[in-house]
Design an enzyme around this catalytic site. Structure first.
Site, mmCIF file in Angstrom:
data_model
loop_
_atom_site.group_PDB
_atom_site.id
_atom_site.type_symbol
_atom_site.label_atom_id
_atom_site.label_comp_id
_atom_site.label_asym_id
_atom_site.label_seq_id
_atom_site.Cartn_x
_atom_site.Cartn_y
_atom_site.Cartn_z
ATOM 1 N N PRO A 21 0.826 -1.208 0.000
ATOM 2 C CA PRO A 21 0.000 0.000 0.000
ATOM 3 C C PRO A 21 0.863 1.263 0.000
ATOM 4 O O PRO A 21 2.030 1.211 0.383
ATOM 5 C CB PRO A 21 -0.782 -0.113 1.302
ATOM 6 C CG PRO A 21 0.100 -0.891 2.213
ATOM 7 C CD PRO A 21 0.922 -1.813 1.348
ATOM 8 N N CYS A 22 0.276 2.346 -0.428
ATOM 9 C CA CYS A 22 0.934 3.647 -0.375
ATOM 10 C C CYS A 22 1.246 3.967 1.081
ATOM 11 O O CYS A 22 0.423 3.689 1.932
ATOM 12 C CB CYS A 22 0.012 4.717 -0.953
ATOM 13 S SG CYS A 22 0.472 6.392 -0.566
ATOM 14 N N PRO A 23 2.361 4.573 1.480
ATOM 15 C CA PRO A 23 3.437 5.068 0.618
ATOM 16 C C PRO A 23 4.606 4.097 0.537
ATOM 17 O O PRO A 23 5.706 4.512 0.214
ATOM 18 C CB PRO A 23 3.863 6.327 1.353
ATOM 19 C CG PRO A 23 3.739 5.947 2.795
ATOM 20 C CD PRO A 23 2.608 4.957 2.881
#
Lengths: 80, 417, 235
Positions: A17-19
């Site tokens: 997942p981001c970041p």
């Protein structure tokens, strides 16, 4: 052809997942020399925007981006 | 540390001394009531992990350079000079605090440790000793704001690939865009995160409610706030403010990201638009009958983790519970209640620092894992990206045996016509 | 000895009160001159009216009660006795009919309040020898508690000490005469330095003076800052 770009290091960032993709890429690029190329594969659609922005702010260069279904591949040249 | 750097840091310190912050620094009787109200100390009883100790690390420097007592009789308050050792202590203090402000609830004076830690974080930035990943991420966000025209195409291209997922969740009339962007005069500008999980469910719900909405080109998360850089925090939130003004939207809805919501709602001054969290918007749709949910969709016991920056620090407390009433018959409240809820242990930038902080995050949040286990719930809902990541890590580490879910994705999955 | 007694009972008292008031005004002015943070720092759920809740938080310490009931008990008892003794000292100078609504002898407590205070102070002090409070405490914290303990113990046991000597010799009437001359800026220590238990009075006044002078430069300022701070939390 993008497929023929050579890379000196590869990072598999699929499913992160981001970041996290950016965090890992910014660390990974320190492992190669200036002028060498890092290949990173993500599945996070946000990275389409994040990677160019990160490259700009960190002074690196994205040589090529291509998408294949879910997967997005970046070729990044370490310039700083 | 050379004189020049020290002077620069003290100037940064001076800039932080608002009336409120000076009150916080001027007052503390070191009674220690806050000690075990901190999840870190409660999980790992080491004195340096008490809120008062963390604050003293900053306060000792404050006494040394800003107080008569510290100048004349430094021994009384253990005033300390600002040197390399002090920087190490500041880093340890600031990045072992998640800014959850649970200690503030118990403190007889209501001292805000997060505010004091923001001084520590700023001094670290001044000395180039902050976690560089956070600054890198903040710079990336700012750069995105500067180059938005170049990346718009790519972004919209990326959204196209999400459209089928949105329509799978909620069918819309032919000819309508499932994920509108750049919509002038939209009623809601939705600011998501970069990931699909933050865009797809929210889009389906907006469409189900027949909302006139637009997706922001920017991600909500404010890495400037995590690293404690006021200038960068403002640049990052200004990207969104400017977009909202340009589109003349009535309301800006922030995705499930506690920090982004609190920064926009409470910490960046009055805005010409209404600021709401996605959770509040969903509760409103339910109240107005604009969406309906299938209450039998989740037949497992559900509990809800209040993200500190959403609940205790921004007031979104009743709405998630109202939504959950429509999602399950078996909602189990955690004890203690939202005001006293334990932090997940991932705030303040710790989750964004990834594996670097994983060990600390797991050890320091044992009390959170115990609190979740006690509910006996099988689904752990929350409304914050940071909390979600941290709770998922805790789930693996402590074998909590729950499924960690975003509240918005539960709503999207339970939509009925 | 007489000179020392006089120095403590007259010039030092004036100096102490001057430092006390000037110091407090200086501290408050320094604060007010700072720019105000425009954002809210309140904690939710919010309750209205905020000021009433802030006052409740200030005077009844609900957070401490929830976290540490024993400490809360001592804090409440301590501060209540402190307030009563403050009233007691006012009554020593003037007749204050409003406080005589509940008829009582002057001086209030005759030493009992002081014993409660001393016990609480010892509790606060010994708490600071146990971790994590030990690791948090700085010399100032011990110093202030010890100073207050000494002030209280000599003050409260003056009446008891009187019994060892001629009980009628020096009591509230003499204290009042002395204090009123101080207030009128015509200082006259009168008979308060000749009795057997005068040393207790002098020590009480001496430590009291030190306490007043330390007050504005120490964490004792929490007594003044507590209300604005609690207001910040309530919004």
């Amino acid at each position: 052809m993008t497929e023929q770009l050579n890379s000196d290091k590869e990072l598999d960032l699929k499913g992160l997942p981001c970041p996290m993709p950016i965090v890992k890429v910014s660390k990974g690029i320190k492992d190669i020399e200036i002028g060498q190329v890092l290949k990173a594969v993500t599945t996070d659609p946000g990275s389409l925007n994040d990677f160019p922005a990160w490259a700009r702010s960190s002074g690196n260069e994205i040589l090529d981006t291509h998408q294949n279904g879910e997967e997005i591949t970046f070729y990044i040249k370490r310039s700083a | 540390m050379d004189k020049q750097l020290q002077d620069k840091l003290l100037e940064l310190f001076t800039g932080k001394l608002s009336r409120q912050v000076q009150l916080y620094l001027d007052t503390c009787s070191r009674c220690g009531v806050c000690s075990d109200t901190c999840h870190v100390y409660a999980s790992m009883p080491i004195p340096k992990y008490t809120p008062a100790y963390r604050a003293e690390v900053v306060r000792r420097i404050f006494k040394k350079y800003f107080k008569a007592q510290g100048k004349l009789l430094p021994v009384l308050g253990e005033a300390k000079i600002l040197d390399e050792t002090a920087l190490d202590e500041l880093k340890e203090a600031a990045y072992s605090c998640t800014g959850c402000r649970r200690c503030m609830v118990y403190c007889p004076f209501g001292i805000d440790t997060q505010q004091i830690m923001s001084i520590a974080k700023l001094l670290l930035i001044g000395a180039n000793s902050e976690p560089e990943i956070l600054t890198m991420l903040a710079d990336m966000s700012i750069s995105k704001g500067e180059s938005i025209e170049e990346s718009k195409e790519r972004f919209i291209e990326g959204l196209k690939r999400l459209e089928t997922d949105v329509i799978d969740k909620w069918k819309i009339k032919a000819g309508k865009t499932p994920i509108p962007t750049d919509a002038q005069n939209a009623d809601i500008l939705y600011v998501a995160l970069a990931g699909a999980h933050s865009i797809v469910p929210a889009a389906a719900i907006f469409n189900a409610a027949g909302e006139n909405w637009s997706l922001s080109f920017f991600e909500a998360v404010n890495f400037g706030a995590f690293v404690g850089d006021p200038a960068k925090t403002k640049l990052i939130s200004d990207r969104i403010v400017n977009e909202a003004k340009r589109l003349k939207v009535k309301e800006v809805s922030i995705c499930e990201c506690g920090t982004a919501f609190r920064v926009m709602k409470h910490l960046s001054g009055p805005q010409p638009f209404k600021v709401s969290s996605l959770t509040e918007v969903h509760a409103r749709y339910l109240r107005e009958g604009r969406i309906k949910l299938d209450q039998s969709k989740f037949d497992l016991p559900v509990t809800y983790h209040d993200p500190c920056q959403m609940a205790r620090n921004a007031g979104v407390i009743d709405d998630p519970r109202f939504i959950l009433q429509h999602l399950t018959d078996d909602f189990r409240e955690m004890a203690p209640d939202p005001k006293y809820n334990w932090c997940c242990g991932g705030g303040g930038g710790l989750v964004a620092l990834g594996e670097e902080t994983l060990d600390f995050r797991m050890k320091s949040a044992r009390v959170k894992a115990d609190q979740v286990k006690k509910t006996g719930a099988k689904i752990l809902a929350t409304a914050c990206e940071n909390c979600h990541t941290q709770l998922s890590d805790l789930n693996d580490h402590y074998k909590m045996n729950v499924e960690v879910k975003f509240l918005s994705s539960m709503v999207a999955d339970a939509l009925v016509h | 000895m007489d000179t020392i007694y006089t120095l403590i009972l007259v010039p030092m008292v004036y100096l102490a009160f001057f430092v006390f008031f000037a110091g407090i005004i200086w501290r408050i002015t320094a604060l007010i001159r700072k720019p105000k943070l425009p954002t809210t720092l309140k904690i939710y759920p919010e309750k209205k009216p905020a000021i009433l809740w802030a006052l409740t938080d200030t005077f009844f310490l609900p957070g401490v009660r929830r976290n540490n009931p024993v400490l809360w008990f001592f804090l409440m008892v301590f501060h209540l006795c402190l307030l009563l003794l403050f009233i007691g000292h006012l009554e020593l100078v003037w007749d204050l009919p409003m406080f005589q609504m509940i008829p009582h002898e002057i001086f209030l407590g005759n030493g009992f309040l002081g014993i409660i205070l001393s016990v609480s102070l010892l509790f606060f002090l010994f708490r600071r020898f146990i971790s994590p409070t030990k690791d948090l405490s700085v010399p100032e914290d011990y110093f202030v508690l010890i100073l207050l303990f000494l002030t209280v113990i000599f003050g409260s046991e003056m009446d008891w000490a009187r019994r060892w000597y001629a009980y009628e010799e020096m009591g509230p009437a003499e204290y009042r005469a002395y204090l009123q001359t101080l207030l009128a800026f015509k200082p006259d220590i009168g008979d308060v330095n000749i009795s057997g238990h005068s040393f207790m009075l002098v020590l009480h006044v001496f430590f009291g003076n030190l306490f007043l002078m330390v007050f504005p430069f120490s964490n004792l300022m929490h007594s003044i800052f507590a209300i604005p701070l609690n207001k910040l939390r309530r919004g």
